[in-house]
Design a protein around this motif. Sequence first.
Motif, mmCIF file in Angstrom:
data_model
loop_
_atom_site.group_PDB
_atom_site.id
_atom_site.type_symbol
_atom_site.label_atom_id
_atom_site.label_comp_id
_atom_site.label_asym_id
_atom_site.label_seq_id
_atom_site.Cartn_x
_atom_site.Cartn_y
_atom_site.Cartn_z
ATOM 1 N N UNK A 1 0.813 -1.221 0.000
ATOM 2 C CA UNK A 1 0.000 0.000 0.000
ATOM 3 C C UNK A 1 0.837 1.258 0.000
ATOM 4 N N UNK A 2 1.733 1.307 0.939
ATOM 5 C CA UNK A 2 2.449 2.556 1.172
ATOM 6 C C UNK A 2 3.401 2.883 0.026
ATOM 7 N N UNK A 3 3.968 1.828 -0.574
ATOM 8 C CA UNK A 3 4.944 2.059 -1.627
ATOM 9 C C UNK A 3 4.301 2.009 -3.007
ATOM 10 N N UNK A 4 3.083 1.477 -3.063
ATOM 11 C CA UNK A 4 2.389 1.396 -4.345
ATOM 12 C C UNK A 4 2.976 0.347 -5.268
ATOM 13 N N UNK A 5 3.454 -0.749 -4.690
ATOM 14 C CA UNK A 5 3.963 -1.854 -5.511
ATOM 15 C C UNK A 5 3.019 -3.037 -5.358
ATOM 16 N N UNK A 6 3.052 -3.986 -6.308
ATOM 17 C CA UNK A 6 2.201 -5.171 -6.142
ATOM 18 C C UNK A 6 2.575 -5.934 -4.873
ATOM 19 N N UNK A 7 1.562 -6.429 -4.198
ATOM 20 C CA UNK A 7 1.746 -7.217 -2.967
ATOM 21 C C UNK A 7 2.724 -8.358 -3.195
ATOM 22 N N UNK A 8 2.610 -8.985 -4.365
ATOM 23 C CA UNK A 8 3.460 -10.149 -4.680
ATOM 24 C C UNK A 8 4.943 -9.768 -4.767
ATOM 25 N N UNK A 9 5.217 -8.477 -4.971
ATOM 26 C CA UNK A 9 6.607 -8.047 -5.134
ATOM 27 C C UNK A 9 7.315 -7.799 -3.807
ATOM 28 N N UNK A 10 6.584 -7.974 -2.712
ATOM 29 C CA UNK A 10 7.171 -7.673 -1.403
ATOM 30 C C UNK A 10 7.447 -8.973 -0.643
ATOM 31 N N UNK A 11 8.673 -9.151 -0.234
ATOM 32 C CA UNK A 11 9.031 -10.313 0.579
ATOM 33 C C UNK A 11 9.447 -9.832 1.966
ATOM 34 N N UNK A 12 8.897 -10.486 2.992
ATOM 35 C CA UNK A 12 9.215 -10.115 4.371
ATOM 36 C C UNK A 12 10.100 -11.198 4.985
ATOM 37 N N UNK A 13 11.236 -10.772 5.505
ATOM 38 C CA UNK A 13 12.183 -11.716 6.095
ATOM 39 C C UNK A 13 12.358 -11.420 7.573
ATOM 40 N N UNK A 14 12.611 -12.495 8.318
ATOM 41 C CA UNK A 14 12.709 -12.342 9.767
ATOM 42 C C UNK A 14 13.476 -13.513 10.337
ATOM 43 N N UNK A 15 13.897 -13.392 11.559
ATOM 44 C CA UNK A 15 14.324 -14.569 12.309
ATOM 45 C C UNK A 15 15.806 -14.843 12.370
ATOM 46 N N UNK A 16 16.601 -14.216 11.517
ATOM 47 C CA UNK A 16 18.038 -14.502 11.513
ATOM 48 C C UNK A 16 18.759 -13.236 11.960
ATOM 49 N N UNK A 17 19.510 -13.340 13.060
ATOM 50 C CA UNK A 17 20.178 -12.123 13.552
ATOM 51 C C UNK A 17 21.212 -11.622 12.550
ATOM 52 N N UNK A 18 21.668 -12.520 11.665
ATOM 53 C CA UNK A 18 22.540 -12.068 10.592
ATOM 54 C C UNK A 18 21.633 -11.756 9.401
ATOM 55 N N UNK A 19 21.370 -10.514 9.181
ATOM 56 C CA UNK A 19 20.529 -10.171 8.042
ATOM 57 C C UNK A 19 19.241 -9.478 8.407
ATOM 58 N N UNK A 20 18.923 -9.433 9.692
ATOM 59 C CA UNK A 20 17.801 -8.582 10.106
ATOM 60 C C UNK A 20 18.324 -7.594 11.135
#
Lengths: 212, 790
Positions: free
Chosen positions: B525-544
């Motif tokens: 919504x906020x960026x105006x890109x397709x939902x499918x184009x957004x990947x959410x990553x979490x859980x690894x202290x190296x990289x988040x």
Amino acid sequence: MEISVTVNGKTYRHNVPPRLLLVHYLREQLNLTGAHVGCDTSQCGACVVDVNAQSVKSCTMLAVQADGAQVTTIEGLATNGAYHPMQESFWEMHGLQCGFCTPGMIMSATALLQRNSNPTDAEIRHALEGNLCRCTGYENIVKAVRHAAQQGRAGSNGSMHQGAKPEVPESAEELEHPRRDDGVPEKPETVGDWEGENAGVDETTPMGQGGM
Amino acid sequence: MAVADQPTRMFGQAIKRREDPRLITGKGNYIDDIKLPGMLHAAVVRSPYAHAKINSIDTTAASQLPGVVAVFTGADIAQEQNPLPCAWAAGGVQNNVNTPRALAVDTVHYIGEGVALVVAESPYIAYDAMELVEVDYEPLDVVVDAEEATREGAPQLHENAPNNIVMHWTCGNQEAATQAIDSAEVVVRQRIRNQRLIATPMETRGYVARYDAATGEYTEWMSSQAPHVHRLLLAAFVLGIPENKLRCIAPDVGGGFGAKIFVYAEMAALLYAAKHTGYPVKWIESRRENCQATAQGRDHITDLEVAGTRDGKITGLRVHTYANLGGYLSTIAPGIPTTLYGRMVSGVYKIPSIFVDVKGVYTNTAMVDAYRGAGRPEATYAIERAVDLFADEIGMDPAEVRRRNFIQPEDFPYDNGLGMLPYDSGNYEPTLDRALELIDYQGFRREQEEGRKNGRLLGIGVTSYVEVCGVAPSKWIGLMGEGWGAGLWESANVKVHLTGKVNVTTGSLPHGQGHETTFAQLVADELGVPYEDVVVEHGDTQGTPFGYGTYGSRSAAVGGTAIYKSVSKIKEKARKLAAHMLEAAEEDIVFENGKAYVRGAPEASKTIQEIALQASVAYDLPQGMEPFLDETTYYDPPNCTFPFGTHICTVEIDPETGKVNVLRYVAVDDVGNVINPLIVDGQIHGGIAQGLAQALYEGVVYDENGQLLTGSLMDYSIPRADMVPHYELDRTVTPSPVNPMGVKGAGEAGTIASGATVSNAVIDALSHLGIRHLDMPYTGEKVWRAIHQQ
């Protein structure tokens, strides 16, 4: 002990310790990690798979008892890349949150619809009493099963066995000693043994149930 | 708030979760699914005594079993590791912090405390070897009840804690409360118990540790709600190594409910085992161990005194609570019965004079820490039982008493006088009205009256609640949290790649809440890109980026806002670059729905993808602009958020068996703006089930020797599908003014309300028999005995 088991249509022959639980055989030997272990006492049902067309808690069955059996796990439910209607319904109705109970829940729910294609909510809740979920409060699980039943009546193929009429063992005795004449290929596609990949684990090592 | 006003946007849409395809096909990646080359398996030898000295441990026989690689004891590990830290030493805990070690060294303080770690080539062998470890214990006297533990002559757990007192904490105004109670028309007094619970995520805990001797770096996979916090606490406090020598990774997590927030002994023991065996080591907790040794919840004994007038105004409240914290302090244990309980105990009511007195106590039981709701279900149970008792005493309808005492909409932001932050917003009466309407309150009251004539036991229970979530402003938690060891901000990084695809990394950690879906909705919504184009990553202290994790219903309000702000920064940079590309003045550029254009001329626009490409190739950037669209935010909220609502349920009790049957359950919650209603409703459902289960089924039982009698799912009764009702939900929407999305939090609301709701209904069903109060859980036997005065 040598066993031959057909899992999700593929036949495996392995040498396994007598005390090895079916769930550990599936998870560790076949790398089918969809069946989960959530308790030590056969309460939670996260490990439910289908053995000879009957729902089984695979933590309560030895791998050797599955010798000659046809096993379907959650990994074998989707066909040709299409989700089973029960999988679709759980997704559609938000019937899962953390997802840990989900494979067992879907397997049990699928088995229910094979016995009763149009269950009431009370029948759904009763049928799932061997599967515990801590996230959903069961609301959307019941909704998902109801939805799958409706889809099934609307013509979708809800069978776990893709058209084949499941042969239901008539007794526990029969489950214990499953028929050997159910299509085990003469030359198994995969041959290996439990010790091969697990140094130190062999038949001479006692492998009691040890609370696992 | 703009986003919520546009229903066509992703925000507010009940879209299916993108997490689900892997989970419905058995392709999830939980801790026990992780296999590393050469991996060994550990099992923990645990104390069968609740309190004992360890005279000696003989590991010889176990070590000689074929397939056993090593057996470690507490004495081994203590040479290299410190005890676990207590990260929230609230309420004056300073000189008597007692925390566990990786394994006990000389004394055990509860059943199931680890004393040795067996490492073997398979879990089966490790379990066999466990039986061969010989421990010589010298049993000591045991105390399991918090009040008894404070009495003279009670067994003492720790030398530095006389009478087993962890802390004695108060809030409010003692003098004013005493005066209000002494001068009141009506005073009602009641002792209530909020029994101990086991969180029981379906996936137990489990860890896989690896050590690289060449670099001195550890990696630990963990079923965790807060991997960054675990890295910090393990590295800085337990191992004494820099954080950058430890990487923590949470894969798919099979539920937490608070129990996976904490740093645990086995995390530390496994790091030691990996280092000293030279191989990766896995430990998966059995359910029995989970019942014994994973931190538990609740366990309060509370004396309530509520004062008021005959016309239904509550004028004073005094609360004395014993909080049982177990054999040691778990990671944030002291903060739960203080800040998260004591400061919220007045609930949704405007009560002029309040005093809260809490004693935290050591006992020979498992540690108690945050469990879904964490202090707020206990607070809600106390105040909502108090209101019903008061209503009963003055003969007024309990719904009406609630209405007469609600904090009013014009009172917000509201200071409850207990050291809590001001309640951000609220409008309580509409939730009560709507719930009363949905359940047909008057109709049920008539049915109840008729039914009673025929011997039917019908009851209706009302609970109006407020909770604090979205914790918390770091400055406040530092000042009022009394010993909270860090901040409570949250972080996010958003990157728009050359191709316009977006990666979001978050410091929060989903374990069933669907962050991958809701955060992608937000960014799309906020960026105006397709939902499918957004990947959410979490859980690894190296990289988040560092984050405090997921608990306290904080991920949307704090973690989500960090993402929102990172996207805002990206949009700001995109606007600058678009101005350069369109040869226009920056102040004339509008960024809307993924496009930047000169105000009034939308036909000549640059899409976010075009801008990202330009930012990435960097051939032509404005003077001084860095390449790439990549922004990080560390967001410290200015306030917490305060969701509220009213739950009502109806019950019928079988007079022959005492069995409670829930007839209907109605919940009207206000969690602010809702990003994904499918997910929020699911959170409410699950939350209700857990509180309802406390009211009807669950309860940890220790015998007088500290033996755990509810040590498996055969004895500890989490509900099955046929033990819970259908839930009827509705909501009101009062956006939070605290964050730009107007969201509050929904993970705990159901649990906070439902225990008290079912309790009030059960007592209401029995009230005409002269029963004023019963303690949870309302088992058939307990209710039958009450009915038959046995």
